[in-house]
Design an enzyme around this catalytic site. Structure first.
Site, PDB file in Angstrom:
ATOM      1  N   ASP A  33      33.309   2.112  62.309  1.00 40.93           N
ATOM      2  CA  ASP A  33      33.435   1.492  60.979  1.00 40.93           C
ATOM      3  C   ASP A  33      34.574   2.195  60.258  1.00 40.93           C
ATOM      4  O   ASP A  33      34.605   3.430  60.231  1.00 40.93           O
ATOM      5  CB  ASP A  33      32.115   1.662  60.197  1.00 40.93           C
ATOM      6  CG  ASP A  33      32.016   0.718  59.018  1.00 40.93           C
ATOM      7  OD1 ASP A  33      32.969   0.669  58.213  1.00 40.93           O
ATOM      8  OD2 ASP A  33      30.986   0.024  58.899  1.00 40.93           O
ATOM      9  N   LYS A  86      34.041 -10.053  53.799  1.00 39.38           N
ATOM     10  CA  LYS A  86      33.098 -11.168  53.613  1.00 39.38           C
ATOM     11  C   LYS A  86      33.045 -11.754  52.209  1.00 39.38           C
ATOM     12  O   LYS A  86      32.150 -12.554  51.921  1.00 39.38           O
ATOM     13  CB  LYS A  86      31.709 -10.743  54.061  1.00 39.38           C
ATOM     14  CG  LYS A  86      31.163  -9.570  53.262  1.00 39.38           C
ATOM     15  CD  LYS A  86      29.675  -9.413  53.435  1.00 39.38           C
ATOM     16  CE  LYS A  86      29.130  -8.424  52.428  1.00 39.38           C
ATOM     17  NZ  LYS A  86      27.719  -8.261  52.391  1.00 39.38           N
ATOM     18  N   SER A 126      28.607 -17.213  60.454  1.00 39.15           N
ATOM     19  CA  SER A 126      28.042 -17.573  59.139  1.00 39.15           C
ATOM     20  C   SER A 126      27.816 -19.074  59.068  1.00 39.15           C
ATOM     21  O   SER A 126      28.572 -19.863  59.666  1.00 39.15           O
ATOM     22  CB  SER A 126      29.063 -17.145  58.079  1.00 39.15           C
ATOM     23  OG  SER A 126      28.770 -17.760  56.859  1.00 39.15           O
ATOM     24  N   TYR A 151      37.845 -17.147  54.108  1.00 36.42           N
ATOM     25  CA  TYR A 151      36.786 -16.397  54.788  1.00 36.42           C
ATOM     26  C   TYR A 151      36.090 -17.296  55.815  1.00 36.42           C
ATOM     27  O   TYR A 151      35.910 -16.924  56.982  1.00 36.42           O
ATOM     28  CB  TYR A 151      35.763 -15.870  53.773  1.00 36.42           C
ATOM     29  CG  TYR A 151      34.450 -15.481  54.397  1.00 36.42           C
ATOM     30  CD1 TYR A 151      34.338 -14.307  55.122  1.00 36.42           C
ATOM     31  CD2 TYR A 151      33.328 -16.312  54.294  1.00 36.42           C
ATOM     32  CE1 TYR A 151      33.136 -13.966  55.722  1.00 36.42           C
ATOM     33  CE2 TYR A 151      32.131 -15.982  54.890  1.00 36.42           C
ATOM     34  CZ  TYR A 151      32.035 -14.811  55.612  1.00 36.42           C
ATOM     35  OH  TYR A 151      30.848 -14.483  56.218  1.00 36.42           O
ATOM     36  N   LYS A 155      35.858 -17.287  60.191  1.00 37.46           N
ATOM     37  CA  LYS A 155      34.660 -17.376  61.046  1.00 37.46           C
ATOM     38  C   LYS A 155      34.805 -18.540  62.033  1.00 37.46           C
ATOM     39  O   LYS A 155      34.406 -18.433  63.204  1.00 37.46           O
ATOM     40  CB  LYS A 155      33.395 -17.550  60.187  1.00 37.46           C
ATOM     41  CG  LYS A 155      33.037 -16.308  59.381  1.00 37.46           C
ATOM     42  CD  LYS A 155      32.643 -15.124  60.252  1.00 37.46           C
ATOM     43  CE  LYS A 155      32.506 -13.829  59.495  1.00 37.46           C
ATOM     44  NZ  LYS A 155      32.303 -12.643  60.311  1.00 37.46           N
ATOM     45  N   TYR A 177      24.563 -16.680  60.309  1.00 44.96           N
ATOM     46  CA  TYR A 177      23.607 -16.249  59.284  1.00 44.96           C
ATOM     47  C   TYR A 177      23.621 -17.196  58.114  1.00 44.96           C
ATOM     48  O   TYR A 177      24.672 -17.654  57.687  1.00 44.96           O
ATOM     49  CB  TYR A 177      23.963 -14.880  58.690  1.00 44.96           C
ATOM     50  CG  TYR A 177      24.380 -13.802  59.639  1.00 44.96           C
ATOM     51  CD1 TYR A 177      23.917 -13.753  60.945  1.00 44.96           C
ATOM     52  CD2 TYR A 177      25.237 -12.800  59.189  1.00 44.96           C
ATOM     53  CE1 TYR A 177      24.313 -12.716  61.778  1.00 44.96           C
ATOM     54  CE2 TYR A 177      25.630 -11.775  60.027  1.00 44.96           C
ATOM     55  CZ  TYR A 177      25.176 -11.752  61.333  1.00 44.96           C
ATOM     56  OH  TYR A 177      25.569 -10.734  62.156  1.00 44.96           O
ATOM     57  N   ARG A 231      19.724 -22.584  48.891  1.00 48.24           N
ATOM     58  CA  ARG A 231      20.175 -21.769  50.021  1.00 48.24           C
ATOM     59  C   ARG A 231      18.964 -21.323  50.823  1.00 48.24           C
ATOM     60  O   ARG A 231      17.829 -21.394  50.356  1.00 48.24           O
ATOM     61  CB  ARG A 231      20.890 -20.489  49.525  1.00 48.24           C
ATOM     62  CG  ARG A 231      22.156 -20.711  48.751  1.00 48.24           C
ATOM     63  CD  ARG A 231      23.309 -21.107  49.670  1.00 48.24           C
ATOM     64  NE  ARG A 231      24.548 -21.260  48.924  1.00 48.24           N
ATOM     65  CZ  ARG A 231      24.882 -22.358  48.233  1.00 48.24           C
ATOM     66  NH1 ARG A 231      24.073 -23.397  48.175  1.00 48.24           N
ATOM     67  NH2 ARG A 231      26.045 -22.411  47.596  1.00 48.24           N
ATOM     68  N   ARG A 295      29.865 -22.859  39.887  1.00 43.12           N
ATOM     69  CA  ARG A 295      30.866 -21.933  40.434  1.00 43.12           C
ATOM     70  C   ARG A 295      31.717 -22.717  41.439  1.00 43.12           C
ATOM     71  O   ARG A 295      31.160 -23.344  42.355  1.00 43.12           O
ATOM     72  CB  ARG A 295      30.129 -20.779  41.141  1.00 43.12           C
ATOM     73  CG  ARG A 295      31.034 -19.728  41.737  1.00 43.12           C
ATOM     74  CD  ARG A 295      30.262 -18.533  42.271  1.00 43.12           C
ATOM     75  NE  ARG A 295      29.510 -18.816  43.487  1.00 43.12           N
ATOM     76  CZ  ARG A 295      28.848 -17.904  44.190  1.00 43.12           C
ATOM     77  NH1 ARG A 295      28.822 -16.644  43.777  1.00 43.12           N
ATOM     78  NH2 ARG A 295      28.189 -18.229  45.278  1.00 43.12           N
TER      79      ARG A 295
HETATM   80  N1  UFG Z   1      24.565 -17.547  42.030  1.00 40.03           N
HETATM   81  C1  UFG Z   1      24.274 -17.613  40.690  1.00 40.03           C
HETATM   82  N2  UFG Z   1      24.579 -16.532  39.921  1.00 40.03           N
HETATM   83  C2  UFG Z   1      25.158 -15.403  40.434  1.00 40.03           C
HETATM   84  C3  UFG Z   1      25.440 -15.354  41.818  1.00 40.03           C
HETATM   85  C4  UFG Z   1      25.133 -16.453  42.590  1.00 40.03           C
HETATM   86  O1  UFG Z   1      23.761 -18.608  40.195  1.00 40.03           O
HETATM   87  O2  UFG Z   1      25.426 -14.472  39.668  1.00 40.03           O
HETATM   88  C5  UFG Z   1      24.222 -18.698  42.877  1.00 40.03           C
HETATM   89  C6  UFG Z   1      25.413 -19.315  43.572  1.00 40.03           C
HETATM   90  O3  UFG Z   1      26.091 -20.203  42.737  1.00 40.03           O
HETATM   91  C7  UFG Z   1      24.744 -19.972  44.762  1.00 40.03           C
HETATM   92  C8  UFG Z   1      23.562 -19.035  45.083  1.00 40.03           C
HETATM   93  O4  UFG Z   1      23.361 -18.263  43.897  1.00 40.03           O
HETATM   94  O5  UFG Z   1      24.230 -21.202  44.387  1.00 40.03           O
HETATM   95  C9  UFG Z   1      23.833 -18.096  46.227  1.00 40.03           C
HETATM   96  O6  UFG Z   1      25.063 -17.463  45.998  1.00 40.03           O
HETATM   97  P1  UFG Z   1      25.530 -16.172  46.802  1.00 40.03           P
HETATM   98  O7  UFG Z   1      26.867 -15.778  46.242  1.00 40.03           O
HETATM   99  O8  UFG Z   1      24.454 -15.164  46.822  1.00 40.03           O
HETATM  100  O9  UFG Z   1      25.686 -16.705  48.290  1.00 40.03           O
HETATM  101  P2  UFG Z   1      26.604 -17.864  48.886  1.00 40.03           P
HETATM  102  O10 UFG Z   1      25.666 -18.909  49.364  1.00 40.03           O
HETATM  103  O11 UFG Z   1      27.685 -18.292  47.995  1.00 40.03           O
HETATM  104  O12 UFG Z   1      27.370 -17.078  50.027  1.00 40.03           O
HETATM  105  C10 UFG Z   1      26.698 -16.497  51.090  1.00 40.03           C
HETATM  106  C11 UFG Z   1      27.423 -15.251  51.580  1.00 40.03           C
HETATM  107  C12 UFG Z   1      28.709 -15.603  52.264  1.00 40.03           C
HETATM  108  C13 UFG Z   1      28.483 -16.671  53.272  1.00 40.03           C
HETATM  109  C14 UFG Z   1      27.837 -17.871  52.617  1.00 40.03           C
HETATM  110  C15 UFG Z   1      27.571 -18.974  53.582  1.00 40.03           C
HETATM  111  O13 UFG Z   1      27.680 -14.373  50.510  1.00 40.03           O
HETATM  112  O14 UFG Z   1      29.228 -14.451  52.889  1.00 40.03           O
HETATM  113  O15 UFG Z   1      26.597 -17.457  52.082  1.00 40.03           O
HETATM  114  O16 UFG Z   1      27.231 -20.139  52.875  1.00 40.03           O
HETATM  115  F1  UFG Z   1      29.628 -17.082  53.811  1.00 40.03           F
END
Ligand code: UFG
Length: 338
Positions: A33, A86, A126, A151, A155, A177, A231, A295
């Site tokens: 790492d 990531k 992913s 990103y 992948k 994942y 999700r 977002r």
């Molecule tokens: N969200 C909020 N508020 C926040 C953060 C996130 O409402 O402060 C929402 C996002 O809009 C989304 C959900 O929570 O609807 C999940 O968001 P995350 O950022 O936790 O996760 P993502 O689904 O965007 O992304 C994750 C990983 C990535 C990966 C992706 C695959 O972080 O590395 O899943 O879909 F690529």
């Protein structure tokens, strides 16, 4: 005889949890790492948890010579490759950095593996490779759509490279994942985001700890049951165990050109508001949150069809969403004390 597994990115969030599970299953682990997005905190956690100190090399997977040395020093049987950048948002600002790091390191690692005749390879992929899928729950044979971010593109490209090399004497499994969350139940391992977290659960725990003033729900006007995005949140220890199951399966395969791809999720979609409620319920905490705009780049909903992994690898998640949120909170409290 014990097998020796090289884990790249083993000092990171998912890597460290996987190292702990590998040690528990009696594998020898070698960690590489470059500590570019983490420090040695989780290496110490691994040691405390497993009472074992795996060999560790602070090197970059793009550094052919240093990787060669690791393969000279250890008789590596298989490689699990986590090392990658990531952050979806950051990748749109720094596409070249993402391609160089994620795609470049994969190519370098595969070249060194070829030189040392190491054939077994597990790749950290992913669900982002699916983009916004047409059918949900999404199966592994769903079409790969245009990536939503550089990103995601890395992948997709990495999976293509792996597909190409597995036609030439390499055995590989790619694990796609969904959303990894939570921490080790012992609170020795967990997520350590740098700066303001992008992801939902670290943002929730930091808000509960008073580090962030308030959480914003990004979009409550989506066509979902409560208007927020859906999700598939998978406990990081379950995800780590999926790697161990995949490794055992891979090592059993006799075909020299084997490739398989698995979704790793729970099969259940949860909305952002449901996650917030589950956190409040699991930890008896009331969160301060506000409803904000969407977002950019978020897919509306995605969750896994897990039929394939449960049949082939006999793997099923053991932890609930509440468990994951409780463990994430225990971890947050522990790191705040430090
Ligand atoms: N969200 C909020 N508020 C926040 C953060 C996130 O409402 O402060 C929402 C996002 O809009 C989304 C959900 O929570 O609807 C999940 O968001 P995350 O950022 O936790 O996760 P993502 O689904 O965007 O992304 C994750 C990983 C990535 C990966 C992706 C695959 O972080 O590395 O899943 O879909 F690529």
């Amino acid at each position: 005889m014990k097998k020796t597994i090289l884990v790249t990115g083993g000092a990171g969030y998912i890597g460290a949890h996987t190292v702990a599970e590998l040690i528990a299953q009696n594998y020898d682990v070698v960690i590489v790492d470059n500590l570019s997005v983490c420090d040695e905190t989780l290496l110490l956690g691994i040691e405390l948890l497993t009472k074992t100190k795996p060999s560790f090399y602070p090197i970059d997977c793009n550094d052919y010579k240093s990787l060669q040395n690791v393969f000279k020093l250890h008789n590596i049987d298989a490689v699990i490759h986590f090392a990658a950048f990531k952050a979806v948002g950051e990748s749109t600002q720094k596409p070249l950095v993402y391609h160089y790091n994620n795609v470049g390191s994969l190519i370098t690692l595969l070249r060194v593996m070829e030189e040392f005749n190491v054939k077994d390879f597990i790749f950290s992929s992913s669900c982002t490779v699916y983009g916004q899928p047409d059918t949900i729950p999404v199966t592994e044979d769903a079409p790969i759509k245009k990536a939503e971010s550089p990103y995601g593109a890395t992948k997709q490209i990495c999976e293509q490279i792996i597909k190409d090399v597995t036609s030439q004497n390499v055995k590989a499994i790619s694990l796609r994942y969904f959303n990894p969350i939570g921490a080790h139940p012992s609170a020795e391992l967990g997520e350590l985001p740098i700066g303001t977290p992008n992801n939902l659960v670290p943002f929730i725990t930091q808000t509960a700890a008073g580090v962030r003033q308030q959480l914003t729900v990004f979009g409550t006007d989506y066509p979902t049951r409560d208007g927020s995005c859906i999700r598939d949140y998978i406990h990081v220890v379950d995800l780590a165990k999926a790697h161990v199951a995949a490794l055992a399966y891979l090592l059993e395969q006799s075909s020299s050109t084997f490739l398989d791809i698995f979704n790793v999720g729970t099969g259940e979609g949860k909305t952002v508001l449901e996650v917030i409620e589950a956190f409040e319920r699991a930890n008896q905490i009331t969160l301060t949150y506000t409803k904000g705009p969407r977002r950019p780049g978020d897919v509306i909903q995605v969750y896994a069809d897990t039929t394939y992994i449960s049949k082939k690898l006999n793997w099923k998640p053991e932890y609930t969403l509440e468990d994951a949120l409780q463990h994430a909170w225990q971890w947050e409290k522990k790191i705040r004390k430090r």
